[in-house]
Enzyme design. Structure first.
Site, PDB file in Angstrom:
ATOM      1  N   SER A  93       0.716  -1.265  -0.231  1.00 17.50           N
ATOM      2  CA  SER A  93       0.110  -0.054   0.101  1.00 17.50           C
ATOM      3  C   SER A  93       0.939   1.314   0.013  1.00 17.50           C
ATOM      4  O   SER A  93       1.835   1.475  -0.869  1.00 17.50           O
ATOM      5  CB  SER A  93      -0.872  -0.152   1.168  1.00 17.50           C
ATOM      6  OG  SER A  93      -1.973   0.958   1.114  1.00 17.50           O
TER       7      SER A  93
ATOM      8  N   ASP B 117      -9.177  -4.350  -6.166  1.00 18.93           N
ATOM      9  CA  ASP B 117      -8.806  -3.519  -4.849  1.00 18.93           C
ATOM     10  C   ASP B 117      -9.554  -2.392  -5.057  1.00 18.93           C
ATOM     11  O   ASP B 117      -9.524  -1.762  -5.963  1.00 18.93           O
ATOM     12  CB  ASP B 117      -7.278  -3.071  -5.303  1.00 18.93           C
ATOM     13  CG  ASP B 117      -6.660  -2.358  -4.038  1.00 18.93           C
ATOM     14  OD1 ASP B 117      -7.321  -1.669  -3.342  1.00 18.93           O
ATOM     15  OD2 ASP B 117      -5.412  -2.428  -4.129  1.00 18.93           O
TER      16      ASP B 117
ATOM     17  N   HIS C  46      -7.232  -5.495  -1.581  1.00 16.19           N
ATOM     18  CA  HIS C  46      -6.148  -4.739  -1.459  1.00 16.19           C
ATOM     19  C   HIS C  46      -5.006  -5.547  -0.314  1.00 16.19           C
ATOM     20  O   HIS C  46      -3.734  -5.322  -0.681  1.00 16.19           O
ATOM     21  CB  HIS C  46      -6.600  -3.411  -0.704  1.00 16.19           C
ATOM     22  CG  HIS C  46      -5.356  -2.479  -0.538  1.00 16.19           C
ATOM     23  ND1 HIS C  46      -4.740  -1.928  -1.273  1.00 16.19           N
ATOM     24  CD2 HIS C  46      -5.053  -2.121   0.489  1.00 16.19           C
ATOM     25  CE1 HIS C  46      -3.927  -0.877  -0.991  1.00 16.19           C
ATOM     26  NE2 HIS C  46      -3.940  -1.104   0.241  1.00 16.19           N
TER      27      HIS C  46
END
Length: 431
Positions: free
Chosen positions: A237, A330, A365
């Site tokens: 991330s 995601d 994600h």
């Protein structure tokens, strides 16, 4: 005389990323049974998974080859009893499964019940039960607190004299010190430093920037048990944005770089604080939206991907092998669009031969080491300030589990190929 059902789990003690084999014997032929797993987390929340099976003509259920006809997972799924775990009914909302104490195992109780059961397991009497342990640290792995030079982190060292190839491990916007992936990397022969770089204190957070991350890289590089010329960057991330920013800098020279669910739109430049690098998302926060359950979807805050190269990491300058891992569902970051743009930028710059992209349909994600429970949405604490929101991460349980298993193997292979060359690592994964 009726036989007593026997449940076996092999290996009963294993690393978190190892498969286990669950078998039930001595059942009547074509007997309907439910296999159930139960774990109490460090926060005292209970997680469970279960599958509905029918024993074969020999009175046996073999999870690795038999089909689950219902439950939290269906079909042939050897690790469904872990990967499909979810909070038991009545639990607190917004939970995410995470291990904090890596020196203790995740203890999982596996039981078999008569019939196809979907609730009320505590009121049922199990036909047989087994307790298994899942570890992030293999025997001999050493955990070392890092506080030098103002850097906060934890270094995990494999058994043996070293020197070991190093990995600087950076998680995302949730902040804190997240150790379990670094511990697992050390169990596979890498000296891995879990780095804390997002702090809850706003005043401290304002002082943390590029040079802090650079200092952490140097600390890892200078450790006497780390091979100074074999250091990789690994980021998830926002950690992936940080890793990309370092990879194109003039001062840090990683041998390779792994970016999971990241974007090059957020950048961390020299003499810039991490708080400043979040400005892009803050300026476009009006693009965020809510789903039907009032979970925040942030991916649109990074869209459209800017065409101006000054507004993103100039990945055309990357000189080391780069592995991108992307979930196609995601809903938190525009990782798919970012990966496409990274590919185009590197193609134009003539360094696309350094890029490998793993893109997984149905994955969200939070792509982590395999067999951990999939989290589609959970409570998230914004750093700094400690504001709590509920974020939609995306992904469907089965394809997300597939992505975690496949990507982890390929990440380890990638690190091994570029950090260890042709030397085959010692495997520490048997407990």
């Amino acid at each position: 005389m009726n036989s007593v059902p026997v449940l076996t789990v092999k290996p009963w003690r294993a690393l978190f990323d190892e498969k286990f084999h669950v078998v039930v014997r001595n059942l009547p032929p074509t007997q309907e049974v439910t296999l159930h797993s139960l774990h109490q987390s460090e926060d005292t929340d209970y997680w469970e998974a279960f599958g509905h099976y029918v024993s074969d003509a020999q009175g046996r259920v073999t999870v690795a080859k038999d089909e689950s006809f219902g439950g939290t997972y269906e079909g042939v799924d050897p690790m469904g009893l872990l990967a499909s775990m979810r909070p038991i009914p009545g639990s607190r909302t917004g939970l995410r499964f995470r291990i904090k104490e890596v020196h203790t195992p995740m203890v999982v109780h596996i039981s078999v019940y008569r019939g196809h059961v979907s609730q009320g397991f505590r009121e049922q009497v199990a036909l047989a039960s087994f307790v298994t342990e899942r570890w992030y640290m293999a025997p001999g792995v050493r955990r070392v607190d890092i506080t030098e030079g103002g850097v906060t982190g934890t270094l995990f060292l494999p058994p043996g004299p070293g020197p070991f190839p190093g990995v600087l491990d950076m998680w995302g916007g949730g902040g804190g010190l997240v150790e379990y992936r670094a511990a697992l990397l050390a169990s596979h022969g890498f000296a891995a430093m879990a780095l804390m770089y997002l702090f809850p204190d706003a005043q401290k957070a304002a002082t943390i920037g590029f040079h802090y991350i650079e200092n952490a890289f140097r600390l890892l590089q200078d450790h006497p048990l780390v091979a100074s010329d074999k250091i990789a960057l690994l980021g998830t991330s926002f950690g992936a944005s940080v890793a990309l920013s370092l990879a194109v800098s003039e001062t840090v020279k990683p041998i390779c770089c792994v970016c999971i669910s990241g974007s090059h739109v957020l950048t961390l430049k020299a003499n810039q604080s991490i708080a400043e690098s979040f400005k892009v998302m803050k300026e476009h926060v009006h693009k965020s939206r809510m789903d039907e359950n009032n979970c925040i979807i942030w991916r649109d805050t990074l869209l459209p991907i800017p065409e101006d190269s000054d507004l993103k990491v100039d990945v055309g300058r990357i000189t080391c092998p780069l592995l991108l891992v992307v979930g196609q569902d995601d809903t938190n970051w525009a990782a798919v669009e970012s990966a496409d743009d990274v590919s185009n930028m590197m193609e134009r710059a003539g360094n696309s031969h350094l890029l490998t992209t793993l893109s997984y349909p149905g994955a969200g994600h939070l792509i982590e080491p395999p067999y951990g429970p999939h989290c589609r949405a959970c409570t998230f604490v914004l750093q700094p300030g400690q504001q709590r929101v509920v974020v939609l991460w995306g992904g469907l349980t089965k394809p997300h589990a597939v992505a975690q298993e496949d990507s982890w193997k390929k990440i380890l292979d990638f690190l091994q190929e570029h950090l260890c060359h042709s030397v085959k690592p010692h495997v520490y994964s048997r407990l």
